[in-house]
Structures are given as C-alpha cells and as structure tokens.
Design a protein around this motif. Structure first.
Motif, mmCIF file in Angstrom:
data_model
loop_
_atom_site.group_PDB
_atom_site.id
_atom_site.type_symbol
_atom_site.label_atom_id
_atom_site.label_comp_id
_atom_site.label_asym_id
_atom_site.label_seq_id
_atom_site.Cartn_x
_atom_site.Cartn_y
_atom_site.Cartn_z
ATOM 1 N N GLY A 1 26.632 49.259 45.622
ATOM 2 C CA GLY A 1 26.679 47.708 45.840
ATOM 3 C C GLY A 1 27.465 47.223 46.518
ATOM 4 O O GLY A 1 28.446 48.066 47.513
ATOM 5 N N ASP A 2 28.069 45.900 46.670
ATOM 6 C CA ASP A 2 28.835 45.087 47.478
ATOM 7 C C ASP A 2 30.563 45.269 47.076
ATOM 8 O O ASP A 2 30.831 44.731 46.031
ATOM 9 C CB ASP A 2 28.698 43.702 47.575
ATOM 10 N N LEU B 1 32.063 40.904 55.636
ATOM 11 C CA LEU B 1 32.720 40.445 54.472
ATOM 12 C C LEU B 1 32.195 39.048 53.631
ATOM 13 O O LEU B 1 31.986 38.323 54.449
ATOM 14 C CB LEU B 1 34.162 40.588 54.334
ATOM 15 N N TYR B 2 32.533 38.899 52.316
ATOM 16 C CA TYR B 2 31.947 37.542 52.018
ATOM 17 C C TYR B 2 33.044 37.307 50.499
ATOM 18 O O TYR B 2 33.396 38.360 50.082
ATOM 19 C CB TYR B 2 30.769 37.305 51.697
ATOM 20 N N PRO B 3 33.445 36.103 50.771
ATOM 21 C CA PRO B 3 34.364 35.993 49.204
ATOM 22 C C PRO B 3 33.541 35.851 48.194
ATOM 23 O O PRO B 3 32.500 35.452 48.046
ATOM 24 C CB PRO B 3 34.907 34.434 49.770
ATOM 25 N N CYS B 4 34.194 36.340 46.964
ATOM 26 C CA CYS B 4 33.629 36.253 45.647
ATOM 27 C C CYS B 4 34.641 35.946 44.777
ATOM 28 O O CYS B 4 35.713 36.530 44.595
ATOM 29 C CB CYS B 4 33.116 37.901 45.380
ATOM 30 N N THR B 5 34.169 34.901 43.851
ATOM 31 C CA THR B 5 34.977 34.402 42.767
ATOM 32 C C THR B 5 34.611 34.970 41.272
ATOM 33 O O THR B 5 35.347 34.650 40.519
ATOM 34 C CB THR B 5 35.101 32.988 42.995
ATOM 35 N N CYS B 6 33.848 35.601 41.301
ATOM 36 C CA CYS B 6 33.365 36.058 39.795
ATOM 37 C C CYS B 6 34.391 36.886 39.201
ATOM 38 O O CYS B 6 35.220 37.727 39.584
ATOM 39 C CB CYS B 6 31.714 37.027 40.069
ATOM 40 N N THR B 7 34.448 36.800 37.964
ATOM 41 C CA THR B 7 35.364 37.483 37.210
ATOM 42 C C THR B 7 34.633 38.706 36.459
ATOM 43 O O THR B 7 33.470 38.709 36.624
ATOM 44 C CB THR B 7 35.954 36.732 36.014
ATOM 45 N N ARG B 8 35.208 39.687 36.185
ATOM 46 C CA ARG B 8 34.561 40.936 35.326
ATOM 47 C C ARG B 8 33.773 40.297 34.212
ATOM 48 O O ARG B 8 32.802 40.929 34.054
ATOM 49 C CB ARG B 8 35.603 41.929 35.134
ATOM 50 N N LYS B 9 34.050 39.697 33.417
ATOM 51 C CA LYS B 9 33.322 38.933 32.202
ATOM 52 C C LYS B 9 32.142 38.378 33.079
ATOM 53 O O LYS B 9 31.054 38.663 32.087
ATOM 54 C CB LYS B 9 34.244 38.071 31.548
ATOM 55 N N PRO C 1 40.666 31.717 42.825
ATOM 56 C CA PRO C 1 40.977 32.960 43.534
ATOM 57 C C PRO C 1 39.811 33.692 44.023
ATOM 58 O O PRO C 1 38.675 33.697 43.054
ATOM 59 C CB PRO C 1 41.764 33.709 42.406
ATOM 60 N N ALA C 2 39.595 34.174 45.154
ATOM 61 C CA ALA C 2 38.563 35.049 45.617
ATOM 62 C C ALA C 2 38.827 36.390 45.881
ATOM 63 O O ALA C 2 39.830 36.615 46.776
ATOM 64 C CB ALA C 2 37.849 34.364 46.555
ATOM 65 N N ALA C 3 38.090 37.520 45.850
ATOM 66 C CA ALA C 3 38.176 38.735 46.286
ATOM 67 C C ALA C 3 37.286 38.706 47.583
ATOM 68 O O ALA C 3 36.345 37.918 47.783
ATOM 69 C CB ALA C 3 37.879 39.774 45.402
ATOM 70 N N LEU C 4 37.263 39.578 48.428
ATOM 71 C CA LEU C 4 36.379 39.832 49.711
ATOM 72 C C LEU C 4 35.545 41.141 49.283
ATOM 73 O O LEU C 4 36.137 42.383 49.131
ATOM 74 C CB LEU C 4 37.100 40.051 50.840
ATOM 75 N N ARG C 5 34.205 40.922 49.346
ATOM 76 C CA ARG C 5 33.409 42.022 49.160
ATOM 77 C C ARG C 5 32.538 42.504 50.550
ATOM 78 O O ARG C 5 32.420 41.584 51.073
ATOM 79 C CB ARG C 5 32.432 41.781 48.176
ATOM 80 N N LEU C 6 32.471 43.576 50.393
ATOM 81 C CA LEU C 6 31.535 44.366 51.798
ATOM 82 C C LEU C 6 30.051 44.072 51.517
ATOM 83 O O LEU C 6 29.529 44.550 50.354
ATOM 84 C CB LEU C 6 31.937 45.661 51.978
ATOM 85 N N ASP C 7 29.466 43.485 52.454
ATOM 86 C CA ASP C 7 27.991 43.511 52.322
ATOM 87 C C ASP C 7 27.509 44.726 52.772
ATOM 88 O O ASP C 7 27.221 44.755 53.852
ATOM 89 C CB ASP C 7 27.838 42.161 53.290
ATOM 90 N N MET C 8 27.211 45.448 51.810
ATOM 91 C CA MET C 8 26.795 46.902 51.700
ATOM 92 C C MET C 8 25.553 47.067 52.572
ATOM 93 O O MET C 8 25.512 47.839 53.684
ATOM 94 C CB MET C 8 26.730 47.645 50.537
ATOM 95 N N GLU C 9 24.730 46.196 52.630
ATOM 96 C CA GLU C 9 23.408 46.562 53.083
ATOM 97 C C GLU C 9 23.428 46.185 54.733
ATOM 98 O O GLU C 9 23.060 47.066 55.361
ATOM 99 C CB GLU C 9 22.118 45.552 52.721
ATOM 100 N N ARG C 10 24.182 45.215 54.934
ATOM 101 C CA ARG C 10 24.272 44.847 56.408
ATOM 102 C C ARG C 10 25.400 45.858 56.981
ATOM 103 O O ARG C 10 25.020 46.191 58.304
ATOM 104 C CB ARG C 10 25.001 43.467 56.410
#
Length: 276
Positions: free
Chosen positions: A166-167, A93-101, A131-140
């Motif tokens: 994707g992740d 998992l890795y943190p992601c701060t990206c917004t949908r926009k 604020p950060a979501a946690l995404r799955l590193d799909m490839e790994r």
C-alpha cells in the motif's frame, strides 16, 4: 568491487543476531576482495543513544571484524529532505495525519509489513495544525517506474511487487525519514553493491527497488540471510531482552571464538538458525 555494510541503530545494545548479521556482511565482502562498511543509523528520535555507537565499535572489534566507517544518518538529514521534496514536486507523495488507532479502526487488510493503509488522506484537504507523515502514492509511483525486478543471491530473481504494501510512509511524523527512504538513499550514497540483511526484511526490498527506480539510483544485489531464533522460535531482539554482546565482552568471553562458532553455526543453547 563488492561493498557490503552493517547498519545498526543505537537504540539498544547489539546481541547475537547482530553479531551474525555483521559477520555475514563482513565475510562476504572480505572473501571477494571487497569493502565492509559500518553505518550508524541514528535518526530514531529520542530512542537513539549516541553512547551506544562506541559500544558497537568495541563489539565489532571484539568479534575480530575490520571495517570502514561512513557518515552516520544524523549527518544526512538534508539529503532526505531533498529527496522527499523531489517526490512531492512530482506528485508522488501526499500528507497523512491518520494515527495508527484511526487506521486500525478502518480494519484494512494485512500486508507483509502489517496493516495496509487504505489511502484515507489521499486527495483530502489536511488540517495544517495536525502532524502529518508523507506517504508514497504507490499506484502512481509504480506506474511511473514500470516493471522492475531485483536479485537476491539466495532466492534468485524476483519480480518487484510493492503494491502489496500500500501507500507506505517515507517521511514519518516524528522523524526525518522512514527506514525505507533513508536506507535506500544511504546505500546508494555509500556505494553499497551487496545489501546483506535478515530474511525478515526480504519483502521490504520490493519498496527499495521501486525507490531506486524513482530516483534513478544504482541497483545492488541483495543477500537476505537466516535469522537467529530464541527458544520460542522468535528472532532475537533488543526488546525481548536478548543477551547483549557488551555483557558477554565484559564478562571476558572470547569474541574471536564466538565469531568462529557463529560462522560454523554452532549456536549457544536455546538459539537456532531459521530459514533464509
């Protein structure tokens, strides 16, 4: 023993599409001498309305269904945190701060569940104040899990292909877990052996099968049934104002008769059954 479940979210009243889904899950379990569970999925933040859970129970009783109720998701938060921590420690998992926009501005490709995240935050230093979501590193994750398959009772054996998503987010910024993580963990904890749900969630099963492999969970069989559609050919939905079961019930309509009509696919005017 077959164990199925109906798992509504109390963010709006149940409608005919929910009734059909509950009946499918109930009848598949009952005709095979199994168990039918009710699980309230109440972790949708401020949208969750606890009082609706009682309405759901009255709706199911009105339809003539019998069930065993298991713990709601709001009592399982620690299990979600522990599961996320495990994948974090394994580097999946890795943190992601990206917004949908911000994601839309990158014009990523489309997948079965919408925009495919392009991995912007992967390996990047994250501002801890955001604020950060946690995404799955799909490839790994897929490399660790290896080749996988899963079986749908109607569509047969499927080759697991979660890369098309994707992740994906497993822990959302504002909620303790995504649907993918919570439903997968809960079905395993509840001993569900037959996951019944609408055909619109068919592709999500690729993600859930991967998570089962990562956590070494039991693998159920799936049954993705057809959806009830409105006069525009769109699935019935709370946000589209589909008639509530509670309104029909309070008007004195016969729930047992309605359930039998749904079983026979004798649908009300303006409603049709799509393809599974």
């Amino acid at each position: 023993m077959i164990v199925s479940r109906f798992a509504p979210s109390p963010n709006g009243p149940l409608h005919l599409g929910h009734a059909y889904a509950a009946i499918v899950a109930h009848d598949l379990a009952r005709t095979r001498g199994g168990r039918f569970l009710l699980r309230i999925e109440d972790i949708d933040g401020a949208r969750s309305r606890p009082e609706l859970a009682d309405e759901f129970r009255r709706d199911l009783e009105w339809l003539g269904l019998e069930w065993e109720e298991v713990a709601p998701q709001s009592t399982r938060l620690e299990s979600y945190r522990a599961a996320a921590d495990e994948l974090l420690q394994r580097g999946l998992l890795y943190p992601c701060t990206c917004t949908r926009k911000e994601i839309e501005a990158l014009k990523p490709k489309l997948g079965p569940d919408g925009l495919v995240y392009p991995g912007t935050c992967k390996g990047r230093l994250i501002d801890p104040a955001r604020p950060a979501a946690l995404r799955l590193d799909m490839e790994r994750a897929q490399a660790e899990a290896g080749s996988l398959t899963w079986v749908d009772e109607l569509a047969g054996e499927q080759i697991c292909d979660p890369q098309q998503f994707g992740d994906v987010v497993l822990v959302r910024k504002e909620e303790p877990a995504s649907y993918h993580l919570a439903a997968t963990l809960d079905d395993a904890a509840d001993g569900v052996t037959l996951v019944t749900r609408g055909a619109d969630l068919f592709f999500a099963t690729h993600i859930h099968r991967l998570l089962q492999a990562l956590y070494d969970l039991p693998v159920p069989t799936w049954h993705h049934h057809a959806l009830l559609l409105d006069h525009e050919g769109k699935k019935l939905a709370k946000r589209r104002g589909s008639p509530a079961l509670s309104d029909l019930r309070e008007r004195g309509e016969d729930g047992l008769l309605l359930a039998q009509q749904l079983r026979l696919q004798r649908l009300p005017s303006g409603i049709s059954l799509g393809k599974p």
